[in-house]
Write a protein that holds these residues in place. Structure first.
Motif, PDB file in Angstrom:
ATOM      1  N   PRO A 211       0.744  -1.224  -0.019  1.00 14.14           N
ATOM      2  CA  PRO A 211      -0.050   0.157   0.081  1.00 14.14           C
ATOM      3  C   PRO A 211       0.753   1.483  -0.065  1.00 14.14           C
ATOM      4  O   PRO A 211       0.408   2.265  -0.659  1.00 14.14           O
ATOM      5  CB  PRO A 211      -0.756  -0.023   1.257  1.00 14.14           C
ATOM      6  CG  PRO A 211      -0.858  -1.608   1.412  1.00 14.14           C
ATOM      7  CD  PRO A 211       0.453  -2.036   1.165  1.00 14.14           C
TER       8      PRO A 211
ATOM      9  N   LEU B 162      -8.049  -1.416  -4.832  1.00 16.20           N
ATOM     10  CA  LEU B 162      -6.993  -0.048  -4.765  1.00 16.20           C
ATOM     11  C   LEU B 162      -8.303   1.271  -4.894  1.00 16.20           C
ATOM     12  O   LEU B 162      -8.239   2.450  -4.080  1.00 16.20           O
ATOM     13  CB  LEU B 162      -6.456   0.346  -5.858  1.00 16.20           C
ATOM     14  CG  LEU B 162      -5.112  -0.872  -5.716  1.00 16.20           C
ATOM     15  CD1 LEU B 162      -3.950  -0.574  -6.975  1.00 16.20           C
ATOM     16  CD2 LEU B 162      -4.162  -0.515  -4.395  1.00 16.20           C
TER      17      LEU B 162
ATOM     18  N   VAL C 265      -0.782   3.458  -9.359  1.00 19.66           N
ATOM     19  CA  VAL C 265       0.043   2.360  -8.675  1.00 19.66           C
ATOM     20  C   VAL C 265       1.442   2.053  -9.585  1.00 19.66           C
ATOM     21  O   VAL C 265       1.317   2.487 -10.729  1.00 19.66           O
ATOM     22  CB  VAL C 265      -0.852   0.946  -8.369  1.00 19.66           C
ATOM     23  CG1 VAL C 265      -1.238   0.695 -10.072  1.00 19.66           C
ATOM     24  CG2 VAL C 265      -0.186  -0.055  -7.694  1.00 19.66           C
TER      25      VAL C 265
END
Length: 138
Positions: free
Chosen positions: A53, A89, A97
């Protein structure tokens, strides 16, 4: 992991990993907060996708690994796994990302580019392999 010996060779310099190698790598990654999802088909694990994350190096979320068992390649499982991760996400309000692809992993680079990732820079991975860094904006 060992159904993809070419990938192992590019990343760790040997075609096959021991169970201990895999456990140690997973332990380190999980200690950093990595999330791991097993891809199950007919009660068998056919792949793994992981993400961090918040990478401590740049504070962005990173996909750590997407690997599909060789017998299940080109069946759409990787694309489906990526879609599910995108949904995860998005639920966390993460709008981009990153990931890396080791130089020489042309199959991996092609997959990520087909799925909306673009190269933003180059560097070295934790094994000191030259890599391309990719990013996808949501």
């Amino acid at each position: 992991m060992n159904s993809q010996p070419e990938f192992n060779l590019i990343v760790i310099g040997k075609r096959f990993q021991t169970d201990e190698d895999i456990r140690e790598e997973n332990k380190k990654n999980l200690e950093q907060g990595e999330k791991m999802f097993h891809l199950i088909e007919n009660k068998a694990c056919v792949g793994v996708i992981t993400y961090l994350p918040q990478n401590p190096n740049d504070l962005h979320p990173w996909i750590g690994l997407l690997i599909i068992h060789k017998e299940h390649e080109k069946t759409g499982i990787g694309t489906l796994a990526l879609k599910l991760l995108d949904d995860e996400l998005a639920a966390q309000r993460i709008d981009k990302v990153r990931l890396c692809v080791q130089n020489g992993n042309d199959k991996g680079a092609s997959f990520w580019q087909k799925n909306g990732f673009h190269k933003i820079s180059e560097g070295l991975d934790q094994h000191h392999n030259p890599i391309a860094i990719y990013e996808k904006q949501k």
